[in-house]
Structures are given as structure tokens and as C-alpha cells.
Design a protein around this motif. Structure first.
Motif, PDB file in Angstrom:
ATOM      1  N   GLU A 114      46.745  87.230  46.677  1.00 36.08           N
ATOM      2  CA  GLU A 114      46.258  88.620  46.362  1.00 36.08           C
ATOM      3  C   GLU A 114      45.627  88.771  45.057  1.00 36.08           C
ATOM      4  OE1 GLU A 114      49.579  90.843  47.622  1.00 36.08           O
ATOM      5  OE2 GLU A 114      48.662  91.261  49.393  1.00 36.08           O
ATOM      6  N   ASP A 115      46.205  87.784  44.021  1.00 41.82           N
ATOM      7  CA  ASP A 115      45.912  87.999  42.572  1.00 41.82           C
ATOM      8  C   ASP A 115      44.832  87.032  42.281  1.00 41.82           C
ATOM      9  OD1 ASP A 115      47.585  89.930  42.112  1.00 41.82           O
ATOM     10  OD2 ASP A 115      49.127  88.542  41.995  1.00 41.82           O
ATOM     11  N   ASP A 116      44.111  86.405  43.380  1.00 37.76           N
ATOM     12  CA  ASP A 116      42.980  85.248  43.164  1.00 37.76           C
ATOM     13  C   ASP A 116      43.770  84.082  42.530  1.00 37.76           C
ATOM     14  OD1 ASP A 116      40.946  86.735  44.551  1.00 37.76           O
ATOM     15  OD2 ASP A 116      40.340  87.917  42.728  1.00 37.76           O
ATOM     16  N   LYS A 117      44.641  83.841  42.724  1.00 36.63           N
ATOM     17  CA  LYS A 117      45.471  82.699  42.095  1.00 36.63           C
ATOM     18  C   LYS A 117      45.688  81.691  43.095  1.00 36.63           C
ATOM     19  CE  LYS A 117      47.737  84.880  38.162  1.00 36.63           C
ATOM     20  NZ  LYS A 117      48.867  85.190  37.382  1.00 36.63           N
ATOM     21  N   GLU A 118      45.610  80.211  42.943  1.00 39.15           N
ATOM     22  CA  GLU A 118      45.577  79.334  43.981  1.00 39.15           C
ATOM     23  C   GLU A 118      47.326  78.996  43.855  1.00 39.15           C
ATOM     24  OE1 GLU A 118      42.873  75.602  44.871  1.00 39.15           O
ATOM     25  OE2 GLU A 118      44.238  75.422  42.911  1.00 39.15           O
TER      26      GLU A 118
ATOM     27  N   TYR B   5      55.212  81.722  53.650  1.00 33.52           N
ATOM     28  CA  TYR B   5      54.361  81.781  54.567  1.00 33.52           C
ATOM     29  C   TYR B   5      54.799  83.692  55.132  1.00 33.52           C
ATOM     30  CZ  TYR B   5      52.209  82.332  59.171  1.00 33.52           C
ATOM     31  OH  TYR B   5      51.466  82.709  60.219  1.00 33.52           O
ATOM     32  N   SER B   6      56.013  83.620  54.945  1.00 36.67           N
ATOM     33  CA  SER B   6      56.383  85.037  55.705  1.00 36.67           C
ATOM     34  C   SER B   6      55.899  86.163  54.613  1.00 36.67           C
ATOM     35  CB  SER B   6      57.782  85.054  55.884  1.00 36.67           C
ATOM     36  OG  SER B   6      58.518  84.946  54.701  1.00 36.67           O
ATOM     37  N   VAL B   7      55.398  86.096  53.470  1.00 29.58           N
ATOM     38  CA  VAL B   7      55.195  86.803  52.464  1.00 29.58           C
ATOM     39  C   VAL B   7      53.561  87.103  52.737  1.00 29.58           C
ATOM     40  CG1 VAL B   7      54.840  87.627  50.263  1.00 29.58           C
ATOM     41  CG2 VAL B   7      56.952  86.444  50.757  1.00 29.58           C
ATOM     42  N   PHE B   8      52.961  85.869  52.833  1.00 31.33           N
ATOM     43  CA  PHE B   8      51.508  86.001  52.837  1.00 31.33           C
ATOM     44  C   PHE B   8      51.016  86.421  54.331  1.00 31.33           C
ATOM     45  CE2 PHE B   8      51.851  82.291  49.798  1.00 31.33           C
ATOM     46  CZ  PHE B   8      51.543  83.361  48.804  1.00 31.33           C
ATOM     47  N   ILE B   9      51.792  86.229  55.346  1.00 24.73           N
ATOM     48  CA  ILE B   9      51.241  86.707  56.729  1.00 24.73           C
ATOM     49  C   ILE B   9      51.471  88.126  56.823  1.00 24.73           C
ATOM     50  CG2 ILE B   9      53.590  86.623  58.019  1.00 24.73           C
ATOM     51  CD1 ILE B   9      49.988  85.539  59.252  1.00 24.73           C
ATOM     52  N   ARG B  10      52.079  88.784  55.703  1.00 31.18           N
ATOM     53  CA  ARG B  10      52.469  90.401  55.878  1.00 31.18           C
ATOM     54  C   ARG B  10      51.298  91.023  54.832  1.00 31.18           C
ATOM     55  NH1 ARG B  10      57.044  92.792  57.952  1.00 31.18           N
ATOM     56  NH2 ARG B  10      57.058  94.104  56.566  1.00 31.18           N
ATOM     57  N   SER B  11      50.603  90.121  54.270  1.00 31.01           N
ATOM     58  CA  SER B  11      49.772  90.681  53.105  1.00 31.01           C
ATOM     59  C   SER B  11      48.748  91.714  53.593  1.00 31.01           C
ATOM     60  CB  SER B  11      49.032  89.594  52.321  1.00 31.01           C
ATOM     61  OG  SER B  11      48.109  89.972  51.730  1.00 31.01           O
ATOM     62  N   LYS B  12      48.378  92.812  52.712  1.00 35.88           N
ATOM     63  CA  LYS B  12      47.524  93.758  53.183  1.00 35.88           C
ATOM     64  C   LYS B  12      46.171  93.364  52.929  1.00 35.88           C
ATOM     65  CE  LYS B  12      48.503  97.632  53.830  1.00 35.88           C
ATOM     66  NZ  LYS B  12      48.560  98.415  55.033  1.00 35.88           N
TER      67      LYS B  12
ATOM     68  N   LYS C 280      42.357  88.551  53.862  1.00 35.64           N
ATOM     69  CA  LYS C 280      41.764  87.122  53.926  1.00 35.64           C
ATOM     70  C   LYS C 280      42.897  86.349  53.603  1.00 35.64           C
ATOM     71  CE  LYS C 280      36.954  87.958  52.314  1.00 35.64           C
ATOM     72  NZ  LYS C 280      35.865  87.901  51.183  1.00 35.64           N
ATOM     73  N   VAL C 281      43.839  87.097  52.972  1.00 34.58           N
ATOM     74  CA  VAL C 281      45.091  86.065  52.330  1.00 34.58           C
ATOM     75  C   VAL C 281      45.813  85.661  53.682  1.00 34.58           C
ATOM     76  CG1 VAL C 281      47.041  86.267  51.241  1.00 34.58           C
ATOM     77  CG2 VAL C 281      45.282  87.010  50.072  1.00 34.58           C
ATOM     78  N   ARG C 282      46.095  86.585  54.662  1.00 33.64           N
ATOM     79  CA  ARG C 282      47.001  86.529  55.817  1.00 33.64           C
ATOM     80  C   ARG C 282      46.234  85.528  56.460  1.00 33.64           C
ATOM     81  NH1 ARG C 282      46.070  92.304  56.530  1.00 33.64           N
ATOM     82  NH2 ARG C 282      45.056  92.758  58.440  1.00 33.64           N
ATOM     83  N   GLU C 283      45.072  85.803  56.888  1.00 30.48           N
ATOM     84  CA  GLU C 283      44.183  84.904  57.848  1.00 30.48           C
ATOM     85  C   GLU C 283      44.249  83.335  57.133  1.00 30.48           C
ATOM     86  OE1 GLU C 283      39.735  84.063  59.355  1.00 30.48           O
ATOM     87  OE2 GLU C 283      39.944  85.863  57.846  1.00 30.48           O
TER      88      GLU C 283
ATOM     89  N   ASP D 211      46.884  89.141  62.276  1.00 24.98           N
ATOM     90  CA  ASP D 211      47.458  90.744  61.889  1.00 24.98           C
ATOM     91  C   ASP D 211      48.337  91.163  62.534  1.00 24.98           C
ATOM     92  OD1 ASP D 211      44.620  91.077  60.706  1.00 24.98           O
ATOM     93  OD2 ASP D 211      43.691  91.167  62.610  1.00 24.98           O
ATOM     94  N   LEU D 212      49.324  90.477  63.201  1.00 27.71           N
ATOM     95  CA  LEU D 212      50.462  91.050  63.794  1.00 27.71           C
ATOM     96  C   LEU D 212      51.564  91.343  62.747  1.00 27.71           C
ATOM     97  CD1 LEU D 212      51.110  91.451  66.748  1.00 27.71           C
ATOM     98  CD2 LEU D 212      51.778  89.250  67.052  1.00 27.71           C
TER      99      LEU D 212
END
Length: 599
Positions: free
Chosen positions: A191-195, A203-210, A213-216, A305-306
Motif C-alpha cells: 500500500e505504500d508503493d514499496k516492494e 498474505y493474510s494482511v495483504f488479502i484484506r487490504s483496502k 490492486k494490492v489484494r489482487e 475481494d472476499l
């Protein structure tokens, strides 16, 4: 202690927020004395080998075995609690390893018992029991062993099976090593445009991202990586099934499902009821997907998106003492006796509250037959922490009642019942919070948390259970399942469960390869049954009569003195019928109605 900005050392935590493990052993020297005692008395059990047809010898063995088991349990519980206080402390790593090692020796010393009992006929067992009144206590225990006789092989065959058990574990071991050690995932943009490198942990954090593009990105990277190893995962999955089917056939069960359920007297209809009842109610899940799509303001909704929250998490600040007060108010329908046990548990040192350096993460309830129950928390003033207190105290008070009312041999409750009391407490707690919350956003968040809990436990775990049942049955019928077969079955299940609004991305077809519970055959359905039973009790407690509360408390007192289906049925929840699960889905629909009215 209300605001914790840095992780403290164990010594910096006030004593009132630590569990009182010294009630088990005042110091480590006393533990060492009991360990020495165990090493003296446990080998004496071997003296009973070959003598169990004599009723007095059998009674003496069983009493001695129970005494030795209680001692071993005390030694283990103390060691693991002390080790979990600070896992970097080598002193408790050593004593935990000592008792674990000796537990293996203890099991070996008593390995003669079951084969010897199985060599008796039912008439012989009945005669032995009638000759010695003290054996009446052990009648159910002995007859349960004897009932498994049709599925127990000769001593030589059992020895062969035991000798290859490590080999039969190979599929899971390979799966575990591949997924946990050997697989690595590419980097994604956060989310901060960092690699950042994707891991199973983050993964459990990123799949809940608002950020969609991050969660996808996380979703596609994770499952495409699994896809690169799809043939290996298909091999381990089907090999594990073959092993389980081999064992069930060798032990003369009619199916692998029967071999999993029959030992605990769970009718096969219970499993089928779970799958059938959820299938009949899939429109409720489809409705949830549609509401989620609207809440997230999406033109189309994808599998990635789930997990993003429907409602932005508001800031909760619930100090530990406030959480205790909320629990007492929420659990008030269970009566004064229950509340007094809860309060005395808090005051007597059941709970280890805050994180400290080296402390084990997560939360659990533990304890031995003769100790108080112990609860590990890592409390951070969040609403989920308060809910976890209610949950874990549910486990502990279940254990308290069971140990107070059952002899050692029947004091443990089996897995089928293990989560019922804790989830019942959690339901009562969340219901109380929601009914008494005046902040609309917080109330919406609490509704959504309950909906997600039902979606992930009831609908998701049932989909897993249906996948397991389908693949087992196909393989038992002689079909070979390729990677494409497994992915096709899983894809179609997702399509059926989530409905026409959900775009079933092809990456999700590999999700079956990521589920470790699939290597413990027919395990996941018990999450559904436990959750459903708890929701039925929640309804009974809030809407029933006084005698219904007593029936529920009798369930808490029952341990494993009867079979799980019977224990629940006596308390008013019949798991051989669809009703408990239907009650849960009705609650899901009720919450959907409430959510739609609020938004």
C-alpha cells in the motif's frame, strides 16, 4: 497497563496479570521431585502385563495407570506453561523436552494394555467386571476398547502397520516441507508503493487490504506460485487419501468416512446433514456476496475481494478490566454460579494477560485434572481481545465443570464438543456488545464480524468438507484424480457456493493445495458442527427456561462420560438433525437483515 507501547520483559509485568502456575509446583525443585517419582512408579505398570484377566489385577492396573497419568499430566502442563511464558528461556525448554521424551517411554510401557483387553471376549469382560465392583467405573472405558475389536488386527498385523506409520505420514510431511520451507513467493507492491516479498504469513494482511490492486496482486502471486507445483501437490493430496483408504479397508470399515466417525459413535448422517443443509441454504451466502459487492461499491466482485472488511474497523479501546466487566454482563444469562466461577478464575490467577518478550503468541486454555484451568492471552485492548477472553474462559469453565464432576478417566471432552462452550460464550459476548453499542459504525463492524465468522466457519468449512467427501468417494470407487480433476472439482464448488455475482478467478482453483487440514481426513466438518451447536445453545440460553440453562451446564459437566452426540442431545441440541445448523444460518440471515437496515 492500559497502554502498552513496547513489549515488556516478564519481570516488568505486574503479578496480578500473570497466571499462578506456582499453585501447581511452588518451585522447579518440587517439579524435579515429581519427575523422579514418575520415573519410579511408571515402569511398575509393566508388572501387570499378562495378568489382566484377574479382576483385582485389572483394577489395580487401571487405578495405578490413572494415578501415573495424572502425575505425568501435571508434569507436562507445568513445563509447557512455564516454557510458554518465555520460549527463549533454555531452562524450561530443557524440562519440557524431558517430560515430552518420557511421555513416549510412558506410552511404550503401557502398549500391552489394549492388545491384552482385545484378546478377551465380551462375555469375559462382563464376567471380569462383575467380579470386582471397583471396575464398574471403568466399564464404559473397557467396552469402548472392545467395540473396536472388529477393526483391530492381529498382533503381528498391528505391529506391521505401526512400523510403517512414519511412511504413511510422508504425504503430509512432503506437503509441509514444500509449502512451509521450500516454496518462496515473488515480491509485490504494498500500500505504500514499496516492494515486499509475499509470504504465507503476510498474505493474510495483504488479502484484506483496502487497496484492490494490492489484494489482487497478493492473490494472484500466491496461487500462481502454488500452481507451479500443482502436480506435486496433487500427488501428496491423493497419496494421503490412498493411505487413509488403505487403513480404513485394512481395518474393515465400509468407507473412509465411517472409519473417521464411527470410533466416536458419530452417525454418518451428521456429516451428510452438514453438507446437505448448507447446500440448501446457499442463497443466503449469495445474498451476502451481493451485499458485500454493494458495500465495497464494486462493479464486479472477485475472489480476492472476499476478505477485505465490509466496514472500516473503528477504534476500540477496551482495557482488560473493562473486558472482564463486559464478559460478566454478557454471560449473565448463564446464572450466578457461572459468573462466580468466572470471577474466581480471574482473581485466583487463571489468566496470563499481556504479551512479554519471548511469550508464546495467540491464546489458549490449558491445565491438568488436578490444577486450575489456565488461559494464555496476549491482550492489546482490542475488541477481538475482549472476545477472546470470553472464548478462552468458555473453554476453561467447561474444563472446570468437567473436572469437578467427572472422574479423571471421563473428564476430557472430545474434539466434537471441544469448541461448543467457547463459541457459545463468544456468541453471547458479541450479541451483548452489539445490542448495547450506540455508535453506528461500531455496531455495523460488530455485525460484520459475526457474519464473517459464520461465513468462514460454516460455509467455507462445509465447502472444504464437501470437497473432501467428493474426492474420497471418487478414489474409493477406483477413480484416479489428476491435478485438472482436483482443480475442476474445487472450481465448481466455489461457483456453486458463491453464486452468480462472484467472479470465480481461475487462481482459486489451486486453493485446495494450501489447506493442511485436508491431511487430517474428515476433520474440518467438526468446526461446523461445533459452531452450529454453540449457536443453538446461544439461542436456548437467551430464549429458554431456567431448566434449559441447567441442561446446558450439565453438558459442561459431562466430559466424555457419554458419546458426544448423546451429551449434546441431552442438553437440547440434536446434531443428527439439520436444526442446529439451520439455527445458525437463520442467525446469518437475521444479521444480513440488520446490516441492510443500517446501511
Amino acid at each position: 497497563m492500559d497502554n502498552i507501547n513496547k513489549v515488556k520483559t516478564r519481570e516488568e509485568i505486574p503479578e496480578k496479570y500473570k497466571w499462578n502456575v506456582s499453585k501447581m509446583y511452588a518451585n522447579d525443585e518440587l517439579w524435579e521431585m515429581d519427575f523422579k517419582k514418575a520415573k519410579e512408579i511408571c515402569p511398575k505398570l509393566l508388572n501387570y502385563k499378562g495378568k489382566l484377566k484377574n479382576s483385582k489385577e485389572l483394577l489395580n492396573y487401571l487405578n495405578s495407570y490413572m494415578d501415573a497419568s495424572m502425575l505425568m499430566e501435571n508434569l507436562y502442563v507445568y513445563a509447557h506453561l512455564r516454557n510458554d511464558e518465555n520460549q527463549a528461556n533454555p531452562k524450561y525448554q530443557v524440562i519440557l523436552d524431558k517430560i515430552k521424551t518420557y511421555y513416549s517411554e510412558f506410552a511404550s510401557m503401557n502398549s500391552f494394555f489394549i492388545p491384552e483387553i482385545l484378546s478377551f471376549s465380551e462375555d469375559e469382560i462382563n464376567e471380569i467386571i462383575s467380579d470386582e465392583s471397583g471396575l464398574k467405573l471403568y466399564e464404559k472405558y473397557l467396552k469402548d476398547i472392545l467395540e473396536e475389536k472388529p477393526h483391530v488386527l492381529s498382533e503381528e498385523e498391528e505391529r506391521i502397520l505401526a512400523s510403517v506409520s512414519n511412511c504413511l505420514d510422508a504425504p503430509y510431511n512432503t506437503f509441509s516441507m514444500l509449502s512451509n520451507a521450500d516454496m518462496t513467493f515473488p515480491k509485490i507492491i504494498d500500500e505504500d508503493d514499496k516492494e515486499v516479498e509475499l509470504t504465507e504469513g503476510n498474505y493474510s494482511v495483504f488479502i484484506r487490504s483496502k487497496n484492490r490492486k494490492v489484494r489482487e496482486s497478493a492473490f494472484k502471486v500466491l496461487f500462481r506460485t502454488y500452481g507451479k507445483f500443482k502436480n506435486t501437490f496433487a500427488s501428496t493430496y491423493t497419496a494421503a487419501h490412498k493411505n487413509f483408504i488403505f487403513n480404513s479397508k485394512t481395518r474393515k470399515y465400509n468407507s473412509s468416512l465411517e472409519s473417521s466417525l464411527k470410533p466416536n459413535k458419530i452417525p454418518l448422517e451428521v456429516y451428510h446433514n452438514v453438507v446437505n443443509t448448507v447446500n440448501e441454504n446457499l442463497p443466503s451466502l449469495h445474498r451476502y456476496v451481493n451485499i458485500k459487492k454493494r458495500l465495497l461499491k464494486l462493479d464486479d466482485i472477485h475472489m480476492y475481494d472476499l476478505y477485505v472488511p465490509n466496514i472500516d474497523a473503528p477504534k476500540f479501546d477496551i482495557p482488560y478490566e473493562s473486558a472482564i466487566d463486559l464478559c460478566l454482563k454478557a454471560l449473565k444469562p448463564l446464572g450466578d454460579e457461572y459468573l462466580e466461577i468466572f470471577k474466581s478464575g480471574i482473581n485466583d490467577g487463571w489468566v496470563d494477560v499481556y504479551e512479554n518478550k519471548g511469550k508464546r503468541g495467540g491464546a489458549y486454555s490449558s491445565g491438568s485434572y488436578t490444577s486450575m484451568p489456565y488461559v494464555l492471552l496476549n491482550y492489546t485492548n482490542q475488541v477481538n481481545d475482549a472476545s477472546t477472553l470470553a472464548h478462552e474462559m468458555g473453554h476453561s469453565i467447561h474444563s472446570y465443570y468437567s473436572r469437578k464432576n467427572q472422574p479423571y478417566i471421563y473428564a476430557d471432552y472430545v474434539l466434537f464438543c471441544a469448541e461448543v462452550a467457547s463459541i457459545t460464550n463468544e456468541c453471547l459476548f458479541m450479541d451483548y456488545l452489539m445490542k448495547n453499542e450506540t455508535d453506528k459504525n461500531k455496531r455495523l463492524y460488530l455485525m460484520n464480524e459475526q457474519l464473517e465468522s459464520i461465513r468462514t466457519t460454516v460455509f467455507r468449512q462445509t465447502m472444504f468438507a464437501e470437497f473432501e467427501l467428493t474426492t474420497h468417494e471418487k478414489m474409493e470407487n477406483g477413480e484416479s484424480l489428476s491435478t485438472e480433476d482436483l482443480c475442476g472439482i474445487y472450481h465448481n464448488l466455489n461457483k456453486k457456493y458463491f453464486g452468480k455475482d462472484m467472479i470465480i478467478d481461475e487462481e482459486i482453483d489451486m486453493e485446495w493445495a494450501r489447506i493442511p487440514h485436508f491431511y487430517s481426513d474428515f476433520y474440518v466438518y467438526q468446526y461446523v458442527t461445533g459452531f452450529a451447536a454453540a449457536n443453538s445453545f446461544y439461542n436456548i440460553i437467551l430464549n429458554g427456561e431456567n431448566n434449559d440453562i441447567e441442561k446446558y451446564k450439565n453438558f459442561l459437566k459431562s466430559g466424555c462420560s457419554d458419546y458426544p452426540i448423546n451429551i449434546l442431545k441431552k442438553a437440547g441440541v440434536d446434531m443428527t438433525t439439520p436444526k442446529p445448523l439451520q439455527d445458525t444460518i437463520d442467525r446469518f440471515n437475521e444479521l444480513l437483515d440488520m446490516l441492510e437496515k443500517e446501511i
